[in-house]
Design a protein around this motif. Structure first.
Motif, short mmCIF file in Angstrom:
data_model
loop_
_atom_site.label_atom_id
_atom_site.label_comp_id
_atom_site.label_asym_id
_atom_site.label_seq_id
_atom_site.Cartn_x
_atom_site.Cartn_y
_atom_site.Cartn_z
N TYR A 159 11.73 1.06 -26.57
CA TYR A 159 12.37 2.49 -26.23
C TYR A 159 13.84 2.40 -26.20
N LEU A 206 16.43 5.26 -25.81
CA LEU A 206 15.75 5.77 -24.77
C LEU A 206 16.05 4.89 -23.79
N ALA A 245 13.69 7.33 -19.06
CA ALA A 245 13.44 7.98 -20.20
C ALA A 245 12.52 7.64 -21.07
N GLY A 246 12.46 6.58 -21.17
CA GLY A 246 11.42 5.80 -22.08
C GLY A 246 9.99 5.98 -21.28
N ALA A 278 15.73 13.13 -17.75
CA ALA A 278 15.17 12.32 -19.02
C ALA A 278 14.69 13.23 -20.14
N ALA A 293 15.53 13.50 -24.35
CA ALA A 293 15.11 12.39 -25.03
C ALA A 293 14.85 12.61 -26.82
#
Length: 277
Positions: free
Chosen positions: A31, A36, A40-41, A73, A77
């Protein structure tokens, strides 16, 4: 009727095969390579099956995360990567982590993957009211038996999870309430639930007080009424998950439960479910 005890055993014992994706370094590394970082991942990878998921959609379907955490996030993203790339990275990370644990070398892999896939595909006949499952069910099946097993358990997990959300809603239990009740069981450290779900301490405390007023908590522990209440939700969740496992005969379901123990234990013993606060 499908044996509800065996169905629950099959899910619970095999769940580590899916759940490790939220803890292994292989996922975080892939990620990060897409731009990311940290949470966020997680939100992007689990939500990517929806396409460029909005924070509102993730808040609704993931259910128990603080909305502020999600909005930190998403949708940012999708400014740095695409759902397709994140989905591919997640699958690649799952395969790498499971191979590191030696899961690909277990001789019953093909048999277990075939049984789990039949259950997952039967679940696909019950899409209504299961948005997170339905989004993942639309993804292509991997050809590799190892990833086939991971994808099958992912589907079974999200199928069950959507049913669990329905049961919680029917009982008037919000996402934060569910976390507080879960923490009160002692099965998962409350400190981990607080750190990973991002709710402010004052909101957590207010939820605890509201649950005490409902007679479900005494201090930080479940009351007898609370234990009965939570068990009712778990039992209803088990019932709502049964349509998937109806694809298997009693003997096949017993066999899946037996095999699931082997695979789940291999993941746990390899340390793939280790988390830190």
């Amino acid at each position: 009727m499908t044996d509800i005890r065996l169905a629950r055993q099959s899910w619970r014992r095999l769940e580590p095969v899916h759940a490790m994706i939220y803890f292994v370094p292989e996922a975080a590394e892939r990620y990060a390579a897409l731009g990311l970082k940290r949470r966020a991942g997680y939100f992007a990878s689990r939500g990517a099956a929806f396409g460029p998921a909005s924070p509102e959609l993730v808040i609704a379907t993931f259910y128990n995360f603080c909305p502020t955490l999600v909005r930190q996030a998403l949708p940012a993203a999708w400014d740095v990567t695409t759902p397709e790339k994140v989905t591919e990275a997640r699958l690649d990370a799952a395969g790498a982590a499971l191979r590191r644990a030696g899961v690909h070398e277990i001789k019953e892999l093909a048999e277990t993957a075939a049984l789990a896939r039949r259950a997952a595909e039967r679940a696909g006949e019950h899409l209504q009211g299961r948005p997170l499952f339905a989004a993942h069910a639309a993804l292509a099946w991997p050809d590799d038996p190892l990833l086939e097993l991971w994808h099958a358990q992912t589907l079974l997990r999200e199928f069950r999870g959507d049913g669990h959300v329905a049961a919680l809603l029917a009982e008037g239990v919000g996402g934060l309430d569910a976390l507080v009740l879960h923490g009160a069981t002692g099965t998962t450290p409350t400190a981990f639930l607080k750190a990973s779900r991002g709710w402010p301490e004052e909101e957590w405390a207010a939820a605890e007080e509201a649950l005490r007023e409902r007679g479900l908590l005494d201090g930080g522990e479940l009351t007898e009424e609370g234990r009965t209440f939570r068990q009712r939700i778990e039992d209803r969740t088990d019932e709502l998950a049964l349509p998937a496992y109806a694809a298997l005969s009693d003997d096949e379901l017993a066999r899946l439960a037996e095999l699931a123990r082997i695979f789940g234990r291999s993941v746990v013993d390899a340390g793939l479910l280790t988390f830190s606060l």
